[in-house]
Design an enzyme around this catalytic site. Structure first.
Site, PDB file in Angstrom:
ATOM      1  N   GLN A   1      37.037 -27.227  14.122  1.00  0.00           N
ATOM      2  CA  GLN A   1      38.403 -27.572  14.526  1.00  0.00           C
ATOM      3  C   GLN A   1      38.631 -27.403  16.020  1.00  0.00           C
ATOM      4  OE1 GLN A   1      39.984 -24.181  12.075  1.00  0.00           O
ATOM      5  NE2 GLN A   1      41.408 -23.927  13.788  1.00  0.00           N
TER       6      GLN A   1
ATOM      7  N   CYS B   1      43.451 -25.668  11.078  1.00  0.00           N
ATOM      8  CA  CYS B   1      42.680 -25.223   9.916  1.00  0.00           C
ATOM      9  C   CYS B   1      43.209 -25.825   8.629  1.00  0.00           C
ATOM     10  CB  CYS B   1      42.693 -23.701   9.830  1.00  0.00           C
ATOM     11  SG  CYS B   1      44.372 -22.989   9.750  1.00  0.00           S
TER      12      CYS B   1
ATOM     13  N   GLU C   1      40.688 -35.378   9.521  1.00  0.00           N
ATOM     14  CA  GLU C   1      41.652 -34.328   9.856  1.00  0.00           C
ATOM     15  C   GLU C   1      42.637 -34.817  10.911  1.00  0.00           C
ATOM     16  OE1 GLU C   1      38.113 -32.876   8.083  1.00  0.00           O
ATOM     17  OE2 GLU C   1      38.254 -33.738  10.108  1.00  0.00           O
TER      18      GLU C   1
ATOM     19  N   ASP D   1      49.517 -27.962   1.245  1.00  0.00           N
ATOM     20  CA  ASP D   1      50.369 -28.673   0.292  1.00  0.00           C
ATOM     21  C   ASP D   1      51.170 -29.769   0.987  1.00  0.00           C
ATOM     22  OD1 ASP D   1      49.384 -27.084  -1.677  1.00  0.00           O
ATOM     23  OD2 ASP D   1      51.273 -26.088  -2.176  1.00  0.00           O
TER      24      ASP D   1
ATOM     25  N   GLU E   1      36.838 -40.120   8.192  1.00  0.00           N
ATOM     26  CA  GLU E   1      36.513 -39.490   9.479  1.00  0.00           C
ATOM     27  C   GLU E   1      35.946 -40.528  10.451  1.00  0.00           C
ATOM     28  OE1 GLU E   1      36.997 -36.206  11.391  1.00  0.00           O
ATOM     29  OE2 GLU E   1      36.089 -35.475   9.524  1.00  0.00           O
TER      30      GLU E   1
ATOM     31  N   ASP F   1      49.354 -26.283  -7.809  1.00  0.00           N
ATOM     32  CA  ASP F   1      49.371 -24.943  -7.226  1.00  0.00           C
ATOM     33  C   ASP F   1      48.835 -23.945  -8.249  1.00  0.00           C
ATOM     34  OD1 ASP F   1      50.462 -25.687  -4.767  1.00  0.00           O
ATOM     35  OD2 ASP F   1      52.519 -25.503  -5.494  1.00  0.00           O
TER      36      ASP F   1
ATOM     37  N   ASP G   1      44.214 -14.083   5.004  1.00  0.00           N
ATOM     38  CA  ASP G   1      44.446 -13.296   6.213  1.00  0.00           C
ATOM     39  C   ASP G   1      43.109 -13.213   6.948  1.00  0.00           C
ATOM     40  OD1 ASP G   1      44.898 -11.424   8.186  1.00  0.00           O
ATOM     41  OD2 ASP G   1      45.257  -9.743   6.828  1.00  0.00           O
TER      42      ASP G   1
ATOM     43  N   HIS H   1      41.613 -10.500  11.622  1.00  0.00           N
ATOM     44  CA  HIS H   1      40.997  -9.242  12.044  1.00  0.00           C
ATOM     45  C   HIS H   1      39.741  -9.481  12.876  1.00  0.00           C
ATOM     46  CE1 HIS H   1      43.717  -7.149   9.279  1.00  0.00           C
ATOM     47  NE2 HIS H   1      43.495  -8.173   8.471  1.00  0.00           N
TER      48      HIS H   1
ATOM     49  N   ASP I   1      47.237 -16.432   7.417  1.00  0.00           N
ATOM     50  CA  ASP I   1      47.292 -17.160   8.688  1.00  0.00           C
ATOM     51  C   ASP I   1      46.196 -18.209   8.861  1.00  0.00           C
ATOM     52  OD1 ASP I   1      45.040 -15.606   9.101  1.00  0.00           O
ATOM     53  OD2 ASP I   1      45.899 -14.384  10.711  1.00  0.00           O
ATOM     54  N   HIS I   2      45.396 -18.462   7.814  1.00  0.00           N
ATOM     55  CA  HIS I   2      44.266 -19.374   7.993  1.00  0.00           C
ATOM     56  C   HIS I   2      43.981 -20.142   6.711  1.00  0.00           C
ATOM     57  CE1 HIS I   2      40.799 -21.002   9.924  1.00  0.00           C
ATOM     58  NE2 HIS I   2      39.912 -20.331   9.222  1.00  0.00           N
TER      59      HIS I   2
ATOM     60  N   ASN J   1      34.482 -22.435   6.105  1.00  0.00           N
ATOM     61  CA  ASN J   1      35.402 -22.363   7.239  1.00  0.00           C
ATOM     62  C   ASN J   1      35.259 -23.627   8.086  1.00  0.00           C
ATOM     63  OD1 ASN J   1      37.299 -21.351   8.995  1.00  0.00           O
ATOM     64  ND2 ASN J   1      36.179 -19.481   9.486  1.00  0.00           N
TER      65      ASN J   1
END
Length: 337
Positions: free
Chosen positions: A134, A140, A165, A186, A201, A230, A254, A257, A279-280, A304
């Site tokens: 990305q 993300c 994307e 979503d 792509e 969901d 999360d 970190h 957050d990701h 990822n």
């Protein structure tokens, strides 16, 4: 002004005027810069980056020493995020924004007569495209979305086509997404339904910026959905059955970190991880276990979007069935095609 330069401006002062470096890392620093094509505009900027890099390197070495003593279930490694503070890293790379949620899908119901296998890896079945990158854009959510769409389209057509994307970054603002400033899977699934398609792509390549108009062209559409499902929030057992029965699933975690920033191998378990402050956006492509099937050894296989230079060739194994660790089952979903 780039975030790098903003930080440079904020941090100019005594520390930058006379930085003190550990000479034993000089060659390592030069090799790292060369390997990751790092070029700094000013000597002061390089001084600041070198200081951040050394601090991160020493933390990585300490963690891995503790790992060798059995204190951690995973190891860390220096990567292309080595010259970023953790605060910068979170701001630039983690663009999932749960508070912006505008749409809800149908609720996934666990098949009553299904006993999920103990391990699943959809990469082995052709459902998963190669790891993508990305870049320095908080997109993300778009990569998680395309990953789930690619898997469902393969399930339907037996053809694996990489999806765009950039199409989502440029075009899904009406559904509530904010390009490189974040979004939700979503809402991206909703855009694909509203738009009646998503380009490939190849036809709509990734730029890693969000300053251009929507360039969707229906003739290049390679996927569509009729809505999304969901997974019941926080239910890892439901997530496991969903993955086993339909394929890769979009999940939010999360990932803020330092341990995630520099993850390299092993089963990731971070005691500070939150199951609510997500957050990701990433993609759960399977699950499994190490050794005997006992608590602490089970994991989710997660793809990822930070290139193969991060983690285990772009993947991470995240602790499974440990109280919804890092929130992996809090906001999971997949498209209906």
């Amino acid at each position: 002004m780039t975030l790098y330069l903003v930080v440079l401006v904020l941090c100019t002062g005594a520390a930058l005027a006379a930085p003190r470096f550990d000479a034993q890392f000089d060659e390592h620093w030069d090799l790292w810069k060369s390997w990751h094509s790092k070029n700094y505009q000013h000597e002061k900027e390089e001084g600041w980056r070198r200081m951040v890099w050394e601090k991160n390197l020493k933390k990585i070495e300490m963690h891995n020493l503790e790992h060798s003593l059995g204190k951690h279930s995973y190891s860390l490694g220096m990567n292309h995020f080595g010259d970023m503070t953790n605060e910068e890293f979170r701001q630039v790379m983690n663009g999932y924004k749960l508070q912006q949620r505008k749409f809800k899908g149908s609720l996934f119901l666990e098949p009553n007569n299904m006993e999920a296998p103990k391990q699943v890896d959809w990469r082995e079945e052709g459902y998963v495209t190669p790891v993508k990158d990305q870049g320095q854009c908080g997109s993300c959510w778009a990569f998680s979305t395309t990953g789930a769409m690619e898997g469902q389209m393969f399930r339907k057509t037996q053809k694996l086509v990489s999806l765009s994307e950039q199409n989502l970054v440029d075009c899904s603002r009406p559904e509530g997404n904010e390009g490189c400033n974040g979004g939700l899977m979503d809402q991206a699934f909703q855009y694909i339904q509203d738009n009646s398609g998503l380009d490939s792509e190849e036809a709509y390549p990734y730029l890693g910026t969000d300053d251009q108009p929507c360039n969707y062209k229906a003739e290049f559409s390679a996927a569509n959905d009729t809505g999304f499902m969901d997974i019941p929030s926080g239910k890892e057992h439901a997530l496991m059955k969903a993955i086993a029965s339909v394929g890769p699933v979009s999940v939010a975690i999360d990932a803020g970190h330092e341990s995630f920033q520099f993850y390299q191998s092993g089963i990731y378990y971070e005691k500070e991880c939150s199951s609510e402050e997500l957050d990701h956006g990433v993609l759960a492509v399977g699950y499994g276990f190490e050794g005997e099937d006992v608590d602490g050894k089970k994991y989710w296989i997660v793809k990822n979007s930070w290139s193969e230079k991060w983690g285990d060739k772009g993947y991470i194994l995240m602790a499974k069935d440990r109280k919804n660790h890092c929130g992996i089952a809090t906001a999971a979903s997949y498209p209906l095609v």
